[in-house]
Design an enzyme around this catalytic site. Sequence first.
Site: not given
Ligand code: XIL
Length: 401
Positions: A179, A289
């Site tokens: 990101e 994701e």
């Molecule tokens: C999220 C997790 O799922 C949560 O448990 C945590 O509180 C915050 O992060 N993008 C990403 C992930 O790259 O690492 C994130 O994961 C979701 C958004």
Amino acid sequence: MNFSAVNKKANRVFLLPAIAIIVLSLVQCTPKHQVASSFKAGTTADDPNKGLKDYYKSYFPIGVAVNTAALHGPDSALIVKEFNSVTAENDMKMGPIHPSENVYNWKNADDIVDFATSHHIKIRGHNLCWHNQEAAWMFKGADGEPVTKELLLKRLKDHIFAVAGRYKGKIYAWDVVNEAVDDSNDTTQIYRKSNWYNICNGPDFIEAAFRYAHEADPQAKLYYNDYNSEHPVKREKIYKLLKKLVEDHVPIDGVGMQAHWKLNEPSPGELRKALDEVTSLGLKVQFTELDITIRLPQLNPAPGATTTPVPDPGYTPELEAKQIAQYKMAFDIFRQYKKFITNVTFWNVSDRYSWLDQRGGGLMGGAAAGGNTTRMVKKAYPLLFDENRQRKKAYWSVVGF
Ligand code: XIL
């Protein structure tokens, strides 16, 4: 003795109930997922012994984000049956794994790696450099002042060598930088103004992170990972970043498209465009994701405004139908691009728990974008397994091909 009369009677006494039992048990054995009536005879889809990973065996690994609780609880059997790749949902991020200079919390990450290895499941590493869940100590010196660029990059290198080095040969792909691209519609502003960017006075940390990761584990595949990678403005910014990395011969193998999607986003055209663009650079793609929330982002009420709470209708048949269609569209396209796609990973196991349920505030919840007022739970129902860990209709829409 009249055997035929006895036989007829026996027929009536034993045969008829036996037939009834057989018919009844056949009805009971009929798989619950009869909803998948669209399956054509001769397709491989409707086999209760198969998991997602088996349906997609000749396409790409199918992964899931896990925490250690999932590995030792009732999710564990489902993970092993359905998936052949895992990502640590939080346990390998900079802050959780390296909370202060000489402290590493290996336990949870090791646990996930051991679980996956013992079940012959591949492991994606997530992630080596991010502005969130960061190791905040890295940005400051003993005097509390921001560190120099040189010291920050040294700390980044030490971190990457320690983490990627520890799991060398076990983690097959890393999200090296997460990101780093700016979210605004200002097309001249490519990079996110994070601590990394500000202290380095530019994006050098991105290239550096990839070079360190490659040095630490030359076999690992290295990915740049981001969200909203199909949105036209952000897509172009990500493309510019990737193009520069490729031109500068930075060791990068591909791009992670996070795929925190909505019922109407991305459109098939946006998804194809994003895929065509990055693959034209010779890069692979992983959907890292994936989840499709049923919620639309809602604006928070203006400060001081009074709002009447609206009852939450939840996972209605109408929203379910849209979600099924969106999942089907996505996987239809994934299969068409199988030459370029090297992993599709879901973010969490089932609708029992999704990170999205906790998100947002005010009228929000259940969607990735938005506010920062009081938190509330509003379930997102974004995955292929329901709250009881059963396959949803959307599941059958992605394996019915
Ligand atoms: C999220 C997790 O799922 C949560 O448990 C945590 O509180 C915050 O992060 N993008 C990403 C992930 O790259 O690492 C994130 O994961 C979701 C958004």
